[in-house]
Scaffold this motif. Structure first.
Motif, PDB file in Angstrom:
ATOM      1  N   VAL A  62       0.109   6.227   6.281  1.00  0.00           N
ATOM      2  CA  VAL A  62      -0.601   6.007   5.019  1.00  0.00           C
ATOM      3  C   VAL A  62       0.406   5.714   3.906  1.00  0.00           C
ATOM      4  O   VAL A  62       0.188   4.841   3.060  1.00  0.00           O
ATOM      5  CB  VAL A  62      -1.467   7.236   4.663  1.00  0.00           C
ATOM      6  CG1 VAL A  62      -1.974   7.133   3.224  1.00  0.00           C
ATOM      7  CG2 VAL A  62      -2.656   7.338   5.618  1.00  0.00           C
ATOM      8  N   SER A  63       1.512   6.418   3.934  1.00  0.00           N
ATOM      9  CA  SER A  63       2.578   6.163   2.963  1.00  0.00           C
ATOM     10  C   SER A  63       3.112   4.741   3.114  1.00  0.00           C
ATOM     11  O   SER A  63       3.344   4.034   2.127  1.00  0.00           O
ATOM     12  CB  SER A  63       3.713   7.169   3.144  1.00  0.00           C
ATOM     13  OG  SER A  63       4.824   6.854   2.322  1.00  0.00           O
ATOM     14  N   PHE A  64       3.309   4.321   4.365  1.00  0.00           N
ATOM     15  CA  PHE A  64       3.811   2.972   4.629  1.00  0.00           C
ATOM     16  C   PHE A  64       2.818   1.922   4.133  1.00  0.00           C
ATOM     17  O   PHE A  64       3.215   0.920   3.517  1.00  0.00           O
ATOM     18  CB  PHE A  64       4.058   2.807   6.126  1.00  0.00           C
ATOM     19  CG  PHE A  64       4.639   1.474   6.514  1.00  0.00           C
ATOM     20  CD1 PHE A  64       5.898   1.100   6.071  1.00  0.00           C
ATOM     21  CD2 PHE A  64       3.935   0.599   7.313  1.00  0.00           C
ATOM     22  CE1 PHE A  64       6.441  -0.124   6.422  1.00  0.00           C
ATOM     23  CE2 PHE A  64       4.468  -0.638   7.673  1.00  0.00           C
ATOM     24  CZ  PHE A  64       5.731  -0.991   7.230  1.00  0.00           C
ATOM     25  N   ALA A  65       1.535   2.157   4.372  1.00  0.00           N
ATOM     26  CA  ALA A  65       0.506   1.218   3.905  1.00  0.00           C
ATOM     27  C   ALA A  65       0.497   1.146   2.377  1.00  0.00           C
ATOM     28  O   ALA A  65       0.377   0.062   1.796  1.00  0.00           O
ATOM     29  CB  ALA A  65      -0.868   1.649   4.419  1.00  0.00           C
ATOM     30  N   GLY A  66       0.640   2.281   1.735  1.00  0.00           N
ATOM     31  CA  GLY A  66       0.696   2.294   0.275  1.00  0.00           C
ATOM     32  C   GLY A  66       1.892   1.536  -0.258  1.00  0.00           C
ATOM     33  O   GLY A  66       1.799   0.815  -1.265  1.00  0.00           O
ATOM     34  N   ASP A  67       3.034   1.683   0.424  1.00  0.00           N
ATOM     35  CA  ASP A  67       4.237   0.944   0.022  1.00  0.00           C
ATOM     36  C   ASP A  67       4.035  -0.562   0.182  1.00  0.00           C
ATOM     37  O   ASP A  67       4.525  -1.354  -0.624  1.00  0.00           O
ATOM     38  CB  ASP A  67       5.437   1.397   0.857  1.00  0.00           C
ATOM     39  CG  ASP A  67       5.920   2.794   0.491  1.00  0.00           C
ATOM     40  OD1 ASP A  67       5.519   3.294  -0.574  1.00  0.00           O
ATOM     41  OD2 ASP A  67       6.682   3.389   1.281  1.00  0.00           O
ATOM     42  N   LEU A  68       3.324  -0.964   1.244  1.00  0.00           N
ATOM     43  CA  LEU A  68       3.050  -2.386   1.461  1.00  0.00           C
ATOM     44  C   LEU A  68       2.198  -2.970   0.330  1.00  0.00           C
ATOM     45  O   LEU A  68       2.473  -4.069  -0.164  1.00  0.00           O
ATOM     46  CB  LEU A  68       2.335  -2.598   2.797  1.00  0.00           C
ATOM     47  CG  LEU A  68       3.196  -2.614   4.053  1.00  0.00           C
ATOM     48  CD1 LEU A  68       2.308  -2.802   5.279  1.00  0.00           C
ATOM     49  CD2 LEU A  68       4.239  -3.716   3.993  1.00  0.00           C
ATOM     50  N   ILE A  69       1.166  -2.235  -0.062  1.00  0.00           N
ATOM     51  CA  ILE A  69       0.318  -2.690  -1.163  1.00  0.00           C
ATOM     52  C   ILE A  69       1.151  -2.837  -2.434  1.00  0.00           C
ATOM     53  O   ILE A  69       1.029  -3.827  -3.171  1.00  0.00           O
ATOM     54  CB  ILE A  69      -0.848  -1.712  -1.402  1.00  0.00           C
ATOM     55  CG1 ILE A  69      -1.790  -1.682  -0.192  1.00  0.00           C
ATOM     56  CG2 ILE A  69      -1.612  -2.098  -2.669  1.00  0.00           C
ATOM     57  CD1 ILE A  69      -2.494  -2.974   0.075  1.00  0.00           C
ATOM     58  N   GLU A  70       2.024  -1.869  -2.668  1.00  0.00           N
ATOM     59  CA  GLU A  70       2.888  -1.934  -3.851  1.00  0.00           C
ATOM     60  C   GLU A  70       3.815  -3.146  -3.782  1.00  0.00           C
ATOM     61  O   GLU A  70       4.059  -3.823  -4.790  1.00  0.00           O
ATOM     62  CB  GLU A  70       3.702  -0.651  -3.983  1.00  0.00           C
ATOM     63  CG  GLU A  70       4.534  -0.591  -5.262  1.00  0.00           C
ATOM     64  CD  GLU A  70       5.224   0.745  -5.453  1.00  0.00           C
ATOM     65  OE1 GLU A  70       6.085   0.835  -6.346  1.00  0.00           O
ATOM     66  OE2 GLU A  70       4.904   1.701  -4.707  1.00  0.00           O
ATOM     67  N   GLN A  71       4.329  -3.442  -2.569  1.00  0.00           N
ATOM     68  CA  GLN A  71       5.177  -4.623  -2.390  1.00  0.00           C
ATOM     69  C   GLN A  71       4.419  -5.903  -2.713  1.00  0.00           C
ATOM     70  O   GLN A  71       4.955  -6.815  -3.356  1.00  0.00           O
ATOM     71  CB  GLN A  71       5.667  -4.711  -0.939  1.00  0.00           C
ATOM     72  CG  GLN A  71       6.957  -3.976  -0.634  1.00  0.00           C
ATOM     73  CD  GLN A  71       7.397  -4.273   0.785  1.00  0.00           C
ATOM     74  OE1 GLN A  71       7.017  -3.590   1.741  1.00  0.00           O
ATOM     75  NE2 GLN A  71       8.196  -5.304   0.945  1.00  0.00           N
TER      76      GLN A  71
END
Length: 218
Positions: A62-71
């Protein structure tokens, strides 16, 4: 917020490495067979270190997915204001899918499929309110580009761009050994098709002199 200082940078790198390890092992072994011990070993840290960053493997993804959205949001916000939102999304998503360090293109497909099929992962994303976080970031992105956050077009463009990227990568995974095309070429074809309209198919990569839509046709 970007990390500052060597210590913060190292912590961010460790957090990223752990999330990448969960994703790599999920692709290789299946999510059910991913253990915290295996993730820690893959990332070269202790189990205790893993728990300093995440409560479990679902939390890491979930953290990784959130980072992707931020990217995506950061990338689109940094594109020229003269560029259409669709073209900006295209550039940013293809770059993330094909050039993210230590993450293979097929791992992004694995992540999306896991969110579709893993109840524990879906439940955890709801618990941390990932959708609300994404919504807030998208609204900020639209406002930065002078677009009404309540308008239909930016939401439609964002959703279609994500679907196009996923479909392109899934297609690449099925034909890469026979067609020999790289992920970027397939993604370009997918975005060409969506951008020109879905009513009629464009010529495939195997057809010579395949016309490419001009920016005005997107």
């Amino acid at each position: 917020m970007r990390p500052t200082g060597l210590r913060e940078s190292r912590k961010a790198a460790t957090r990223q490495a752990l999330a990448h390890a969960v994703l790599a092992l999920a692709l290789r072994d299946g999510m059910d067979h991913v253990t915290i011990e295996a993730v820690a070993a893959e990332a070269g840290v202790s189990v205790r270190t893993f728990h300093n960053y995440f409560t479990g493997k679902e939390d890491a993804l979930v953290s990784f997915a959130g980072d992707l959205i931020e990217q995506i949001v950061t990338g689109v916000s940094s594109r020229p204001s003269s560029e259409t939102l669709w073209d900006s999304l295209r550039v940013v998503l293809i770059e993330i899918a094909t050039e993210t360090e230590d993450v293979e293109p097929e791992q992004f497909v694995t992540l999306l499929r896991l969110f579709d099929n893993e109840p524990a992962l879906t439940a955890h994303s709801r618990h941390v309110d990932l959708l609300a976080t994404c919504e807030e970031q998208l609204r900020a992105m639209m406002a930065a580009r002078g677009v009404d956050p309540s308008a239909l077009y930016p939401r439609l463009a964002f959703g279609l761009a994500l679907t196009t990227a996923r479909s392109g990568l899934e297609h690449w995974m099925t034909v890469r050994d026979t067609v020999g095309a790289d992920a970027r070429s397939i993604l370009d074809l997918a975005f060409d098709q969506t951008g020109s309209g879905i009513a009629q198919p464009l010529p495939s990569l195997s057809q010579p002199n395949r016309p490419r839509p001009t920016p005005e046709e997107h």
